[in-house]
Design a protein around this motif. Sequence first.
Motif, short mmCIF file in Angstrom:
data_model
loop_
_atom_site.label_atom_id
_atom_site.label_comp_id
_atom_site.label_asym_id
_atom_site.label_seq_id
_atom_site.Cartn_x
_atom_site.Cartn_y
_atom_site.Cartn_z
N LEU B 235 2.66 -2.48 1.19
CA LEU B 235 1.87 -1.82 0.15
C LEU B 235 1.25 -0.51 0.62
CD1 LEU B 235 -0.05 -4.67 -1.69
CD2 LEU B 235 1.83 -3.28 -2.51
N THR B 236 1.15 -0.31 1.93
CA THR B 236 0.59 0.97 2.38
C THR B 236 1.67 1.98 2.72
OG1 THR B 236 0.46 0.03 4.57
CG2 THR B 236 -1.54 0.02 3.30
N MET B 237 2.87 1.49 3.06
CA MET B 237 3.87 2.43 3.55
C MET B 237 4.73 3.06 2.47
SD MET B 237 5.07 1.26 7.29
CE MET B 237 6.29 0.25 6.60
N TRP B 238 4.60 2.56 1.22
CA TRP B 238 5.44 3.12 0.17
C TRP B 238 5.09 4.59 -0.08
CZ3 TRP B 238 3.16 5.12 -4.19
CH2 TRP B 238 1.84 4.76 -4.43
N VAL B 239 3.86 4.96 0.29
CA VAL B 239 3.38 6.31 -0.02
C VAL B 239 4.30 7.38 0.55
CG1 VAL B 239 1.47 7.86 0.31
CG2 VAL B 239 1.04 5.48 -0.12
N GLU B 240 4.67 7.20 1.83
CA GLU B 240 5.52 8.21 2.45
C GLU B 240 6.87 8.31 1.75
OE1 GLU B 240 4.94 7.92 7.06
OE2 GLU B 240 3.59 6.67 5.86
N VAL B 241 7.43 7.13 1.42
CA VAL B 241 8.72 7.12 0.73
C VAL B 241 8.58 7.84 -0.61
CG1 VAL B 241 10.53 5.65 -0.21
CG2 VAL B 241 9.29 4.94 1.82
N ALA B 242 7.51 7.52 -1.34
CA ALA B 242 7.33 8.12 -2.66
C ALA B 242 7.22 9.64 -2.56
CB ALA B 242 6.08 7.54 -3.32
N ARG B 243 6.48 10.10 -1.56
CA ARG B 243 6.32 11.55 -1.39
C ARG B 243 7.66 12.24 -1.17
NH1 ARG B 243 1.45 13.66 2.34
NH2 ARG B 243 0.19 14.26 0.58
N VAL B 244 8.44 11.66 -0.27
CA VAL B 244 9.73 12.26 0.05
C VAL B 244 10.64 12.25 -1.18
CG1 VAL B 244 11.82 11.97 1.40
CG2 VAL B 244 9.61 11.78 2.50
N VAL B 245 10.72 11.08 -1.83
CA VAL B 245 11.61 10.96 -2.98
C VAL B 245 11.20 11.93 -4.08
CG1 VAL B 245 12.32 9.42 -4.86
CG2 VAL B 245 12.26 8.58 -2.53
N ARG B 246 9.89 12.03 -4.31
CA ARG B 246 9.40 12.93 -5.34
C ARG B 246 9.81 14.37 -5.03
NH1 ARG B 246 4.97 16.11 -5.48
NH2 ARG B 246 4.21 16.73 -7.54
N GLY B 247 9.54 14.78 -3.80
CA GLY B 247 9.88 16.15 -3.40
C GLY B 247 11.36 16.43 -3.58
N GLN B 248 12.17 15.47 -3.16
CA GLN B 248 13.62 15.64 -3.26
C GLN B 248 14.06 15.72 -4.72
OE1 GLN B 248 16.13 15.72 -0.85
NE2 GLN B 248 14.52 16.07 0.64
N ILE B 249 13.50 14.85 -5.54
CA ILE B 249 13.93 14.82 -6.95
C ILE B 249 13.55 16.12 -7.65
CG2 ILE B 249 13.45 13.72 -9.17
CD1 ILE B 249 14.10 11.21 -8.08
N ILE B 250 12.35 16.61 -7.33
CA ILE B 250 11.93 17.86 -7.97
C ILE B 250 12.92 18.97 -7.67
CG2 ILE B 250 10.18 19.68 -7.88
CD1 ILE B 250 8.08 17.50 -7.73
N SER B 251 13.41 19.02 -6.41
CA SER B 251 14.33 20.10 -6.09
C SER B 251 15.75 19.81 -6.58
CB SER B 251 14.31 20.38 -4.59
OG SER B 251 14.69 19.23 -3.89
N THR B 252 16.07 18.52 -6.79
CA THR B 252 17.44 18.18 -7.19
C THR B 252 17.63 18.23 -8.70
OG1 THR B 252 17.16 16.49 -5.53
CG2 THR B 252 19.30 16.59 -6.57
N LYS B 253 16.55 17.98 -9.44
CA LYS B 253 16.77 17.76 -10.88
C LYS B 253 17.20 19.02 -11.62
CE LYS B 253 12.05 18.17 -12.66
NZ LYS B 253 10.90 17.45 -13.13
N GLU B 254 17.04 20.17 -10.97
CA GLU B 254 17.51 21.41 -11.60
C GLU B 254 18.98 21.69 -11.27
OE1 GLU B 254 15.53 22.72 -13.68
OE2 GLU B 254 13.82 21.48 -13.08
N MET B 255 19.57 20.87 -10.42
CA MET B 255 20.95 21.14 -10.00
C MET B 255 21.93 20.94 -11.16
SD MET B 255 21.56 20.65 -6.24
CE MET B 255 20.39 21.08 -4.97
N GLN B 256 23.06 21.58 -11.01
CA GLN B 256 24.01 21.59 -12.13
C GLN B 256 24.57 20.22 -12.46
OE1 GLN B 256 26.82 24.67 -11.31
NE2 GLN B 256 25.60 26.16 -12.44
N TYR B 257 24.78 19.40 -11.41
CA TYR B 257 25.37 18.10 -11.74
C TYR B 257 24.42 17.24 -12.55
CZ TYR B 257 22.98 16.18 -7.58
OH TYR B 257 22.07 15.79 -6.66
N VAL B 258 23.12 17.49 -12.38
CA VAL B 258 22.15 16.75 -13.18
C VAL B 258 22.17 17.27 -14.62
CG1 VAL B 258 19.74 16.11 -13.43
CG2 VAL B 258 20.73 16.32 -11.16
#
Lengths: 358, 364
Positions: B235-258
């Motif tokens: 329950l405490t370690m999900w934070v790091e995963v969430a941060r990374v995933v969020r950052g990645q998704i923000i930069s990926t969601k503008e990509m053409q394949y999306v």
Amino acid sequence: MINYLLNKIFYALLTLIGVITVIFFLFSVLPGDPAQMMMGQNDDSKQLAIVKKKYGFDKPVTTQYLYYLNDLSPISFHSNNSEDYTFLSKGKYNEASLFSLGNTTTVLKKPYLRESFAKQGKRVSQVLSETLPNTFVLAVSAIFIAIVLGILLGIVSALYKDKWLDKTIQILSTFGMSIPSFFSAILFAWFFGYLLHEYTNLEMTGSLYELDDFGEDMHIKWKNLILPAIVLGIRPLAVVIQLMRNSLLEVFNQDYIRTARAKGLSEFQIIKKHAVKNALNPVVTAISGWFASMLAGAVFVEYIFGWNGLGKEIVNALNTLDLPVIMGSVLVIATLFVMINILVDLIYVWLDPKVKLE
Amino acid sequence: MSHKSNSLKQLALQKFKKNFWGVFSFFFIVLIGFISIFAYVFAPDDSQYANQMHLAIHSKKPGYNVTMLTMPSKIKVKQNSFDKLFFGRKNTDTEIPISEYAIKDDVLVYKEYASDGLEGAEKTVELNIFPNNSPKDFIQEKTFLFGTDKYGRDLLSRVLVGARISFFIGFVAVLISLLIGIFMGSVSGYFGGKVDAVIMWIINVTWSIPTLLLVIAITLALGKGFWQVFIAVGLTMWVEVARVVRGQIISTKEMQYVTAARALGYNDFRIITKHILPNIMAPVIVISAANFAAAILIESGLSFLGIGAQPPMASWGAMIKDHYNYIILGKPYLAIIPGLCIMSLVMAFMLIGNALRDALDVKS
């Protein structure tokens, strides 16, 4: 700038309210009756009822939560009815009255962290003010060691990239990150405080202030700081080495370094004047991260070296289930963490003019 | 015709194979994993939690030898072999270290072992408690390769069985942190706006409470014990995963394949799970390796403080807690052996994390 800062502070407050909420509810679902915990072995039901009333434990959890928020908030509302929990009894809050409206008084005060269960009637703020400075001295010394050594070793490692020197430093720093702090503390205490005691003259345990031989005066003993500070510094040191090395290697590939080389500057000048300052950004950003790991480490290091700091206090409070002390410590640490984050943001802006204030 | 495949996965694998420490750590982890699954097969003391105590021979040096008399118990425990293999033998027999014994008529006379040159008490026992009246199989030389702990338990067995907790907590904590972290991170990054603000606030709140203290608080709230620690760490370690995933998704969601996927009319769930997530797994894998290491460290710390796995369960951190006073009594190995175990396992995960980061080309 002012706007930026206000925004940051507002968000920090919002975060802190979240922290208070999480901590309060985690500790209020705890099995066991807090009033009974305070009373210890005494199970006089009349007294129990008095204690419950005095601390508001007889109210529903949501009301208790509001009381807690009210106690912590610098501006708070208090009832004039001496039956209520929020009644301004003498010496409880050290408040400055602002104004009264009907039956409630609004006051300005320092956050009230309540009283310790285990140490009869001692204020948590008192406990914290006795222990926090010691932890602060320890943490600052450890960070100092980590930064100085870490930057130096990071530079060496980057300069000798992929040579044996670099590889040794890399393995050692991974080693430093893998060692549990309680284990390194035990090893250091044993090795330098016991086996090599004759040569180092260091003790296995000891705090910053110690009673002298006659048991009269408290004396400051800087000697006792050495081992705990080194042990606490191991992990941040390992992190700084890695960060410094990687960011220097990136900087070395930049055009301005090539320009500096082309100008015929000596390698020392290049590193000193051009590379290091530009490579420092990630190290600064990581400060907040170390701070967290530092305090976690401090719990173990202080416990093993018998350093009278917040960490040792937390372990003691855990053993006696002294909830107000644990909650107070967590809140203070979280507040410090949030404040340091703001500070780091400001330093970052100062170091890197490219970062815009938004 | 040779088929040369150059998929990204294979390239990463090739790169990983060249990293000596990465490959070394991989095999080390597989080995420890194997040992922890079959701990009771390898352990000399295969009783449940390797908890066979012999107080008479407490804290003996590694390689210690003693004659051991096993008193068969009248209570027979029924246990299937699967249970025995994976959770240890439910033991009701008593083991007594003896210094000498003799068989006279129909009794067995033995002298209990006593340390420091003391004379042990002489006792007798009827031969008929042993099957076929022959105690031969019940008197054996026993060697304690790592010595014995302060309760006279076999340290080697405790270490082997203790590997389980460290390994298991890594798995559970990483699993929980991935489930929550990926969900929160992708929702927050993909939808943005108010959802993002709320999730970021939760992340920041969790982030502001030092991990160790938060885990302690959750453990206290859930009650001491080993499952509680697993959940608390997750329950405490999900934070790091969430941060990374969020950052990645923000930069990926503008990509053409999306955009293409969106134009094809796929729903958000499909776009996130089938199109975006597979493309951002690299940093998540790297973070998971680091989290694995962190979970082991936190568990050992909690056990050291006595709020992790509860006795008689064997845990490396608790073993250090039990024995660190012995280092000044000339028996430092009692604390050092489990300490080295924690360190080597954590280090293996860190090194494998570094190797993965290099192989997958993830910027830290």
